[in-house]
Design a protein around this motif. Structure first.
Motif, short mmCIF file in Angstrom:
data_model
loop_
_atom_site.label_atom_id
_atom_site.label_comp_id
_atom_site.label_asym_id
_atom_site.label_seq_id
_atom_site.Cartn_x
_atom_site.Cartn_y
_atom_site.Cartn_z
N GLU A 141 0.81 -1.21 0.00
CA GLU A 141 0.00 0.00 0.00
C GLU A 141 0.85 1.26 0.00
O GLU A 141 0.31 2.37 -0.14
CB GLU A 141 -0.93 0.00 1.22
N LEU A 142 2.14 1.12 0.17
CA LEU A 142 3.04 2.27 0.20
C LEU A 142 3.65 2.52 -1.16
O LEU A 142 3.74 1.62 -2.01
CB LEU A 142 4.15 2.03 1.23
N ASP A 143 4.10 3.73 -1.38
CA ASP A 143 4.87 4.05 -2.57
C ASP A 143 6.14 3.19 -2.56
O ASP A 143 6.82 3.12 -1.52
CB ASP A 143 5.23 5.53 -2.55
N ALA A 145 9.00 3.78 -3.48
CA ALA A 145 10.16 4.56 -3.07
C ALA A 145 10.29 4.59 -1.55
O ALA A 145 11.41 4.60 -1.01
CB ALA A 145 10.07 5.98 -3.61
N GLU A 146 9.16 4.58 -0.81
CA GLU A 146 9.20 4.57 0.64
C GLU A 146 9.77 3.25 1.16
O GLU A 146 10.58 3.23 2.10
CB GLU A 146 7.80 4.78 1.22
#
Length: 286
Positions: A141-143, A145-146
């Motif tokens: 659910e996170l980008d 890149a994160e």
């Protein structure tokens, strides 16, 4: 299907395992080699990755013959780095208890670099307690890149042999990209790979596979507070609640803090894994 006939050179259960891996895009007939009693196949950790593991290796009785096939296979596959694991009960050594395989590998340019502790958790014991300090967010659910940034941060100061070597040779970003692709292609359910957060700030992550704890780590600024116990409890409970009958994991013997965390969580030692490495420069110089 004619190309798959090479899999018939391998006895069961290797034959069925190769067919299944081929269907998943993790091996190919051209990555399989046979010469007399010697058999070996290369394996990629996920579809689209380069082969990096010598899998289904049967050395036969003659280490010289096995070494020749290994060298031919390495040249044919055009690989840069390959690993091979020998799993043994604790107290045994591949130099003695798998002497032909050990000599075959070292004669072909492999080096035995690290010993890993194999661990397992089985139902029947207490589930590790989750202190409830962290909240969890699925990594998907996170980008990306994160997550990549988190993997880079976790790699700094790592005691894991593979991570330290990769940082020294290809850099943290390259290692994080490979790890991200590997973890995202695991067989665990989409929500199992999670980021643990404290007051909204990422502390670390845990990535259960379909039967294992594939990866666990804490960022440097949050180490020393026992958050690895929280993450491991969450990952283990995820698999136990899914009905997994045996949860496995591995960590370097030299990585005492991680090994201690698994033992605190109710895991027990199940053996040792002896990891050999071949790198292109080694193969060229040997």
């Amino acid at each position: 299907m004619e190309a798959l006939a090479l899999f018939e050179e391998f006895p069961e259960p290797a034959r069925s395992q190769l067919v299944a891996a081929h269907d998943e895009g993790r091996t190919r007939p051209e990555w399989c080699f046979a010469d007399g009693p010697v058999r070996l196949a290369f394996w990629a950790p996920f579809a689209g990755a380069e082969p990096m593991i010598v899998w289904q290796f049967t050395a036969g009785p003659d280490p010289a013959a096995a070494s020749r096939l290994l060298r031919r296979a390495l040249a044919s596959a055009g690989v840069q780095k390959v690993i091979h694991d020998i799993s043994l009960p604790s107290g045994l050594s591949p130099l003695i208890d798998r002497a032909v395989e050990h000599e075959s590998l070292t004669s072909a340019g492999f080096a035995l670099e690290v010993e890993r502790l194999l661990l397992e958790w089985r139902p029947g014991g207490d589930l590790p307690a989750d202190p409830g300090r962290l909240t969890y967010r699925p990594a998907r659910e996170l980008d990306p890149a994160e997550v990549l940034d988190l993997l880079v941060r976790i790699s700094y100061g790592s005691l894991d042999h593979d991570t330290r070597v990769e940082l020294a040779t290809v850099g943290a970003e390259h290692e994080a990209r490979w790890m991200y692709d590997d973890l995202m292609n695991r067989k665990g359910k989409p929500g199992w790979f999670v980021i643990g957060c404290l007051d909204g700030e990422p502390v670390g992550l845990v990535a259960p596979d379909d039967h294992s704890i594939a990866y666990i780590g804490v960022v440097p600024e949050h180490r020393g507070h026992g958050y690895v116990d929280d993450l491991l409890a969450h990952g283990t409970r995820t698999l136990a609640e899914a009905g997994v009958q045996r949860v496995v994991a591995a960590t370097d013997v030299a990585n005492a803090p991680t090994a201690a965390a698994f033992l605190r969580a109710g895991y027990s030692e199940a053996g040792r894994l002896h990891r050999y490495y071949w790198r292109l420069r080694d193969g060229m110089s040997s």
